[in-house]
Design a protein around this motif. Structure first.
Motif, PDB file in Angstrom:
ATOM      1  N   VAL A  84       0.857  -1.186   0.000  1.00  0.00           N
ATOM      2  CA  VAL A  84       0.000   0.000   0.000  1.00  0.00           C
ATOM      3  C   VAL A  84       0.889   1.230   0.000  1.00  0.00           C
ATOM      4  O   VAL A  84       1.641   1.477   0.942  1.00  0.00           O
ATOM      5  N   TYR A 142      -2.180   1.054  -4.689  1.00  0.00           N
ATOM      6  CA  TYR A 142      -1.587  -0.261  -4.454  1.00  0.00           C
ATOM      7  C   TYR A 142      -0.507  -0.530  -5.493  1.00  0.00           C
ATOM      8  O   TYR A 142      -0.632  -0.111  -6.653  1.00  0.00           O
ATOM      9  N   ILE A 144      -5.455  -8.460   0.495  1.00  0.00           N
ATOM     10  CA  ILE A 144      -5.775  -7.127   1.039  1.00  0.00           C
ATOM     11  C   ILE A 144      -7.283  -6.906   1.106  1.00  0.00           C
ATOM     12  O   ILE A 144      -7.787  -6.276   2.044  1.00  0.00           O
TER      13      ILE A 144
END
Length: 789
Positions: A498, A565, A576
């Motif tokens: 991230v 991302y 995720i």
């Protein structure tokens, strides 16, 4: 059947004229057919991730993302000439009608504001309304960027050498290359030695898929040439080159034109289907041609003085009378199997089923109409042509070895089959279901280099969204909801993939800090709904009304957390999505619903559906083959035996994919359906010919030999031609979709042909099923004469 074929021959020129007229008419429709990539066609619309993504698009406008990274080659991006470039690029991008204006983020974007506080209230100004022309102006810009932590790695990299412009674009229905061209038109005028410009984001990568898929315009005629040359080498006659290719070309034209007429989309993963149709159509034509030469030879030997034209007519009638029913069964089985794929929700699979099914039926229609008419109009085979077709070649020696193996070494075949199943089972265990758009390319492709650079230098080129639905107007203004959003963002920040998260909470935290003398301890969510509402009111006095449209709806009922991302692998995305959803459910107040969707998350929906739908896809085609062949042969055992080479082909493909590290995704999954559709033909043709010869008055030895040297030989011709045509795709440099299909289809053809001629034939001769032998007693008085093979 005899009456029909005679009718085609009698009115041959009318038949040929009618078929050519239809073909020319349909060709006019091909121009309307385009290869268009749309993620909607590749994912099941009922999936929860997809439904959330559709809602996010409807409310917030997020769909396809474009990321433009501008990197200074010397120094930082804080130079007036470079900042002017950024300003011009941003203006061009914002003014493009495909771009959602409220989504544009960048140093020069209208919605990107510097938020300050003073004694009178809140001051909101565009971060870079005008490009600073001196050092004080540049220093002020640096300070404004540094004042808001949300801009770190989103607008400017840590080393200040790179800046990022991000925008969402609409799905115009005209494909991704239109978007790609617009973006390049905006950035290309600014390329020079002072900067490096990298393009990334889902829409840019998908545009490259469209571009690479256009290579099929080059590979299709080459595949046609390869298939034709292999047929010519196999038969050593001009007609072996001409007739199968005529069937194949017209079948491809009919199928592609029909798709255009039906207004069905052609996508990147179906772009190779015309080669499959080419191969299937040519394969049926080869079976017919092989039988024609046999029938003509028998008639010529029986009546050497008879008119060759009349002998040719009789040979055509005899050929179609005997092989026509077989071809009708094989084509019907294949077509229904492909058409049955329409029940699947994934549009790409539906298109594949329709396109291939129409192609198979087109080949069958042509073989019952145009080809008999054309064959009768051509000059009958001369003695030289017949001798060339009957010459013993490498193909005969290969088939002779297989013939020997089947008749005398069935135990060896059993051991080899068991060993094969063990190997492929191990490979299948290693097989992974994984999708990645970037994974569809390899080598030093600029799109991959650019995307990697954006992910390394900035927040990331891929976006994901967590939608928060409070169910009530102004629900997002509740501090408890905003604090939960902040907790989710802090949780996501622990994931190394991230790069950044952005939400309304970030801007409210900055407003609170600005209104409290920029105290670092005040960078937090306001503690009351009234204070949140007051800050938003103060902001609106000098900010623009649409500044937060990308993060919250008009009624403050719903909001999104935008996640940047650094990966588009489904294994990463699945992780995720699951973790974020579970964590969000634990921190938001009761009654608040959260859901993941948008951006690259739809590929997770594809991941979830792939294994289930692929298994069903294969089982469905196998079921169609079993039911139809059982009905045609009036024996369930026939259906089971004909499935043998099909199952072997599927096992081989999955096993090889696992051993070679090729993932299961849309392009590789379609290969299984392709292989099953072709493999059934080989077994059906061989079963029919064995039944025909074994039920004749010939000795069993001669009957089996004839079946092998006719249907068996045609099987080798066809499989080699298909493997050669698809094998060309491995030369498609940089595009793994083509390389995977070239390898897997070629492997499937080899396995399906040899399993038909070995395992399937061995089972037939060992079990002696009634649908083949009709209760005929085993002939124990002979041993195979291999010299005749």
């Amino acid at each position: 059947m005899t009456m029909w074929i005679n009718l085609m021959i009698r009115y041959r020129y009318w038949v040929m004229g009618a078929v050519l007229a239809v073909t020319v008419g349909l060709m006019s429709q091909i121009g309307h057919l385009q290869i268009i990539v749309s993620s909607d066609n590749m994912v099941p619309q009922s999936n929860h991730y997809v439904r959330t993504g559709n809602e996010i698009e409807s409310v917030f406008g997020h769909k396809y993302t474009v990321a433009i990274a501008v990197t200074a080659t010397h120094g930082t991006i804080y130079q007036t000439p470079i900042l002017e470039k950024i300003k011009r690029i941003t203006a061009r991008i914002t003014n493009d009608p495909m771009v959602i204006k409220s989504s544009v983020t960048g140093l020069a974007a209208r919605k990107v504001k510097a938020i300050e506080g003073n004694a009178e209230g809140m001051i909101v100004n565009s971060l870079m309304d005008k490009v600073p022309q001196d050092q004080p102006g540049i220093d002020a810009l640096k300070k404004a960027v540094a004042s808001n932590p949300v801009y770190d790695d989103l607008l400017v990299s840590k080393d200040q050498k790179t800046t990022l412009i991000v925008a969402d674009v609409k799905d115009t229905g005209k494909g991704m290359q239109v978007i790609d061209q617009a973006v390049r038109a905006a950035v290309d005028p600014e390329r020079d030695g002072s900067v490096e410009i990298a393009l990334g984001g889902q829409s840019i990568v998908l545009a490259q898929l469209e571009k690479f898929s256009a290579r099929m315009a080059f590979f299709l005629p080459l595949a046609l040439l390869i298939i034709g040359l292999i047929h010519y080498e196999a038969f050593r006659t001009f007609q072996a080159l001409l007739l199968p290719l005529v069937t194949a070309i017209i079948a491809v034209i009919w199928s592609l034109s029909s798709l255009a007429v039906l207004k069905q989309p052609m996508d990147v993963f179906n772009a190779t289907t015309p080669i499959l149709i080419l191969a299937i159509a040519a394969g049926h034509a080869v079976q017919v041609l092989k039988r024609y030469y046999e029938e003509y030879g028998k008639l010529k030997d029986a009546s050497p003085g008879k008119d060759p034209k009349e002998l040719s007519r009789l040979a055509i009638v005899a050929t179609m009378t005997r092989i026509g029913p077989v071809m009708a069964v094989a084509c019907t089985v294949a077509a229904l199997g492909f058409f049955s794929l329409y029940i699947f929700e994934i549009k790409s699979v539906q298109t594949f089923g329709i396109l291939t099914g129409i192609g198979v039926l087109s080949a069958m229609v042509l073989e019952f109409t145009f080809i008999p008419a054309m064959r009768s109009a051509l000059k009958p085979p001369g003695d030289k042509e017949r001798r060339r077709e009957q010459e013993r070649t490498l193909w005969d020696r290969l088939l002779g070895g297989i013939y020997h193996l089947v008749l005398q070494r069935r135990g060896a075949i059993t051991l080899i089959t068991v060993a094969f199943l063990v190997c492929v089972s191990f490979g299948g265990y290693l097989l992974k279901s994984e999708s990645s758009t970037k994974q569809l390319f390899y080598g030093s492709q600029q799109i991959i280099i650019d995307d990697n650079n954006i992910n390394a230098r900035m927040a990331g080129s891929n976006t994901i969204y967590l939608m928060v639905d409070t169910g009530v107007d102004d629900g997002i203004k509740n501090p408890a909801v905003l604090q939960a959003m902040e907790k989710v963002q802090d949780h996501l920040a622990q994931d190394p993939l991230v790069g950044k998260t952005v939400s309304l909470a970030d801007f409210l935290k900055r407003m609170n800090q600005a209104m409290n003398a920029d105290s670092s301890s005040s960078y937090r969510v306001p503690t009351s709904s009234d204070l949140v509402a007051q800050y938003l009111l103060l902001y609106s006095n000098s900010g623009d009304p649409g500044d937060f449209d990308s993060y919250v709806d008009y009624g403050y009922r719903k909001a999104v957390i935008q996640i940047f991302y650094k990966s588009d692998l489904t294994t990463d995305l699945v992780a995720i999505a699951k973790q974020t959803q579970e964590y969000a459910a634990s921190v938001f107040p009761q009654g608040v619903e959260t859901s993941i969707g948008g951006g690259v998350i739809p590929t997770v929906a594809l991941h979830e559906e792939m294994v289930r739908s692929k298994v069903l896809n294969i089982l469905q085609i196998l079921g169609c083959v079993f039911l139809l062949t059982s009905l045609v042969f009036r024996s369930p055992l026939a259906g089971l035996l004909i499935l043998t080479p099909l199952v072997a082909t599927v096992f081989a493909n999955f096993g090889f994919m696992g051993l070679a590290g090729i993932p299961l995704n849309i392009p590789t999954a379609l290969v299984s359906a392709m292989a099953v559709g072709i493999a059934a033909d080989y077994a059906i043709y061989l079963a029919y010919r064995l039944r025909e010869e074994l039920r004749s008055d010939l000795p069993e030895k001669e009957a089996i030999r004839r079946a092998f040297m006719s249907a068996g030989k045609a099987t080798i011709f066809v499989s080699t031609a298909v493997a050669g045509g698809f094998g060309l795709l491995v030369t498609s440099w940089g595009f793994t979709v083509h390389v995977w299909m070239g390898l897997l289809i070629s492997l499937a053809m080899v396995v399906s042909a040899f399993s038909t001629l070995t395992v399937f034939a061995s089972l037939i001769l060992t079990l002696r099923p009634k649908f083949i032998f009709n209760g005929k007693a085993r002939d124990l008085s002979w041993k195979p004469d291999l010299s005749q093979a």
